[in-house]
Design a protein around this motif. Structure first.
Motif, PDB file in Angstrom:
ATOM      1  N   LEU A  18      16.727  18.536  34.439  1.00 27.93           N
ATOM      2  CA  LEU A  18      17.514  19.856  33.395  1.00 27.93           C
ATOM      3  C   LEU A  18      18.375  18.418  34.452  1.00 27.93           C
ATOM      4  O   LEU A  18      19.136  18.280  35.574  1.00 27.93           O
ATOM      5  CB  LEU A  18      17.681  20.912  33.050  1.00 27.93           C
ATOM      6  CG  LEU A  18      18.738  21.668  32.879  1.00 27.93           C
ATOM      7  CD1 LEU A  18      18.822  21.106  31.689  1.00 27.93           C
ATOM      8  CD2 LEU A  18      18.720  22.768  33.503  1.00 27.93           C
ATOM      9  N   ILE A  22      22.933  19.085  34.057  1.00 25.99           N
ATOM     10  CA  ILE A  22      23.676  19.752  33.661  1.00 25.99           C
ATOM     11  C   ILE A  22      25.400  18.951  34.740  1.00 25.99           C
ATOM     12  O   ILE A  22      25.226  18.149  35.913  1.00 25.99           O
ATOM     13  CB  ILE A  22      23.806  21.216  34.770  1.00 25.99           C
ATOM     14  CG1 ILE A  22      22.309  22.080  34.333  1.00 25.99           C
ATOM     15  CG2 ILE A  22      25.323  22.034  34.226  1.00 25.99           C
ATOM     16  CD1 ILE A  22      22.103  23.507  35.262  1.00 25.99           C
ATOM     17  N   GLU A  49      16.785  16.654  29.601  1.00 28.80           N
ATOM     18  CA  GLU A  49      17.687  17.912  29.355  1.00 28.80           C
ATOM     19  C   GLU A  49      18.990  17.271  29.437  1.00 28.80           C
ATOM     20  O   GLU A  49      18.739  17.508  31.148  1.00 28.80           O
ATOM     21  CB  GLU A  49      17.579  19.047  28.944  1.00 28.80           C
ATOM     22  CG  GLU A  49      15.823  19.547  27.626  1.00 28.80           C
ATOM     23  CD  GLU A  49      15.593  20.869  28.125  1.00 28.80           C
ATOM     24  OE1 GLU A  49      16.016  21.394  27.009  1.00 28.80           O
ATOM     25  OE2 GLU A  49      14.275  21.494  29.227  1.00 28.80           O
ATOM     26  N   TYR A  80      22.805  19.466  29.780  1.00 33.47           N
ATOM     27  CA  TYR A  80      23.825  20.779  29.532  1.00 33.47           C
ATOM     28  C   TYR A  80      25.490  20.275  29.726  1.00 33.47           C
ATOM     29  O   TYR A  80      25.434  20.454  30.905  1.00 33.47           O
ATOM     30  CB  TYR A  80      22.553  21.999  29.938  1.00 33.47           C
ATOM     31  CG  TYR A  80      23.634  23.189  30.197  1.00 33.47           C
ATOM     32  CD1 TYR A  80      22.581  23.982  29.203  1.00 33.47           C
ATOM     33  CD2 TYR A  80      24.207  23.267  30.737  1.00 33.47           C
ATOM     34  CE1 TYR A  80      23.340  25.545  28.996  1.00 33.47           C
ATOM     35  CE2 TYR A  80      25.536  25.049  30.466  1.00 33.47           C
ATOM     36  CZ  TYR A  80      24.691  25.554  29.714  1.00 33.47           C
ATOM     37  OH  TYR A  80      25.095  27.013  29.670  1.00 33.47           O
ATOM     38  N   THR A 106      29.495  21.114  30.209  1.00 33.03           N
ATOM     39  CA  THR A 106      30.191  21.933  29.612  1.00 33.03           C
ATOM     40  C   THR A 106      31.882  21.150  29.415  1.00 33.03           C
ATOM     41  O   THR A 106      31.304  20.304  29.788  1.00 33.03           O
ATOM     42  CB  THR A 106      29.968  23.054  31.070  1.00 33.03           C
ATOM     43  OG1 THR A 106      30.342  21.934  32.519  1.00 33.03           O
ATOM     44  CG2 THR A 106      28.364  23.549  31.655  1.00 33.03           C
ATOM     45  N   THR A 136      21.340  29.077  33.129  1.00 30.40           N
ATOM     46  CA  THR A 136      19.760  28.159  32.417  1.00 30.40           C
ATOM     47  C   THR A 136      19.488  27.616  33.300  1.00 30.40           C
ATOM     48  O   THR A 136      18.554  27.051  33.412  1.00 30.40           O
ATOM     49  CB  THR A 136      21.474  27.215  32.248  1.00 30.40           C
ATOM     50  OG1 THR A 136      22.200  27.832  30.938  1.00 30.40           O
ATOM     51  CG2 THR A 136      20.268  25.700  31.657  1.00 30.40           C
ATOM     52  N   VAL A 193      15.272  26.338  27.816  1.00 29.90           N
ATOM     53  CA  VAL A 193      17.015  26.436  27.853  1.00 29.90           C
ATOM     54  C   VAL A 193      18.134  26.252  26.658  1.00 29.90           C
ATOM     55  O   VAL A 193      17.564  25.116  25.687  1.00 29.90           O
ATOM     56  CB  VAL A 193      17.133  24.926  28.875  1.00 29.90           C
ATOM     57  CG1 VAL A 193      18.795  24.685  29.284  1.00 29.90           C
ATOM     58  CG2 VAL A 193      16.184  25.652  29.917  1.00 29.90           C
ATOM     59  N   SER A 195      23.968  23.587  25.009  1.00 27.44           N
ATOM     60  CA  SER A 195      24.807  23.899  25.689  1.00 27.44           C
ATOM     61  C   SER A 195      25.882  23.569  25.021  1.00 27.44           C
ATOM     62  O   SER A 195      25.663  23.624  23.655  1.00 27.44           O
ATOM     63  CB  SER A 195      25.095  22.404  27.036  1.00 27.44           C
ATOM     64  OG  SER A 195      25.365  21.421  26.009  1.00 27.44           O
TER      65      SER A 195
END
Length: 296
Positions: free
Chosen positions: A215, A217, A241, A243, A245, A262, A272, A275
């Motif tokens: 994951l 982010i 994945e 995510y 923001t 998350t 999850v 996003s």
């Protein structure tokens, strides 16, 4: 001949100089470190690495970035504890409360941070998940690539692209020439034992014998580590994945409650939620064109 040598020595010191700690403006409101953390100390080549453990259960390691500390990752702790996980956070050598590294106080590198993680993992064992921020991503992948660490899941928060990318930007900022660059690279490679080209997040990921579930982010407006390389990393990592923001930047993303939740869900093997932008750069807002006024 003298100038490139002196410039390379100057650039070398700057490259490996740990910046002053950027204390997070947002830490857990309940003071997790003081109330729940149990301090620990382990050794790397006779130097003390200090950190804290929280809770019981499958182990999750938190890895800070360049010039960071375990304190910056503190907001994630309560979310991970709520999922029944054991959290292990530490300060790498020459960072936070740990001892100075091999090259003295205020000097370190991604390889030393990776070996600090290895020393901690040797104490607490294989991981359910590793959560790494910024340059900690490179350190974590080094540990995974060379068998220093085993983990089922990996979370990279605002990861760096790697040393080759950093070198390009570093050379542009300092405006030194190719001869200086060659000398700098030679000294850096002698120090770390790695070719600069090897210290690349995507490349290290491709070299893993068994890739953990990933994951990533990343904030779309991150000014320190751009979002685009993270999107490419995810695209080339089967099942990974992304995510994304918006508006959290490079460090505030660590203190965001939605991000913390998350991270914890992913580490706990739970789905999850998508996003804000589902990994895609949002379309620009329509431009407002004021109507021309007319006088009757």
């Amino acid at each position: 001949m003298v100038a490139p040598r002196l410039t390379a020595a100057w650039a070398y010191r700057l490259w490996f100089q740990v910046p002053p700690p950027a204390r997070s403006a947002q830490t857990s409101p309940d003071g997790i470190v003081e109330l729940l953390g149990s301090p620990f100390e382990t050794k790397l080549r006779g130097r003390a690495i200090r950190g804290w453990t929280y809770g019981e259960g499958p182990v999750v390691y938190l890895v800070h970035g360049w010039g960071g500390s375990a304190e910056q990752l503190e907001p994630l702790v309560r979310h991970l504890l709520a999922q029944g996980l054991k959290v292990v956070a530490f300060d790498g050598l020459s960072h936070g409360r740990s001892d100075a590294g091999v090259h003295g106080s205020g000097s370190s590198d991604a390889v030393e941070l990776g070996r600090s993680l290895d020393a901690v993992a040797a104490t607490f064992g294989p991981a359910r998940a590793v959560v790494a921020h910024s340059m900690g991503a490179l350190a974590a992948l080094l540990a995974l690539r060379h068998g220093w660490l085993a983990t089922e899941r990996l979370v990279l928060v605002a990861p760096v692209e790697g040393v080759p990318d950093f070198l390009v930007r570093f050379r542009s900022q300092l405006r030194f020439g190719r001869r200086t660059e060659r000398r700098l690279i030679a000294r850096a490679e002698q120090r770390t034992g790695y070719a600069v080209a090897e210290l690349d997040v995507s490349r290290l990921g491709e070299q893993l014998e068994s890739r953990p579930e990933l994951l990533v982010i990343h904030d779309l407006g991150d000014r320190e580590t751009p979002h685009e390389p993270s999107a490419r990393l995810v695209a080339g990592w089967p099942g990974a994945e992304l995510y994304s923001t918006s508006g959290l930047g490079h460090r505030r993303v660590l203190a965001d409650a939605a991000v913390g939740g998350t991270v914890a869900r992913f580490a706990a093997r739970l789905p999850v939620e998508p996003s804000l932008h589902a990994g895609d750069v949002p379309l620009p807002l329509p431009r407002f064109e004021p109507r021309e006024s007319s006088v009757a």
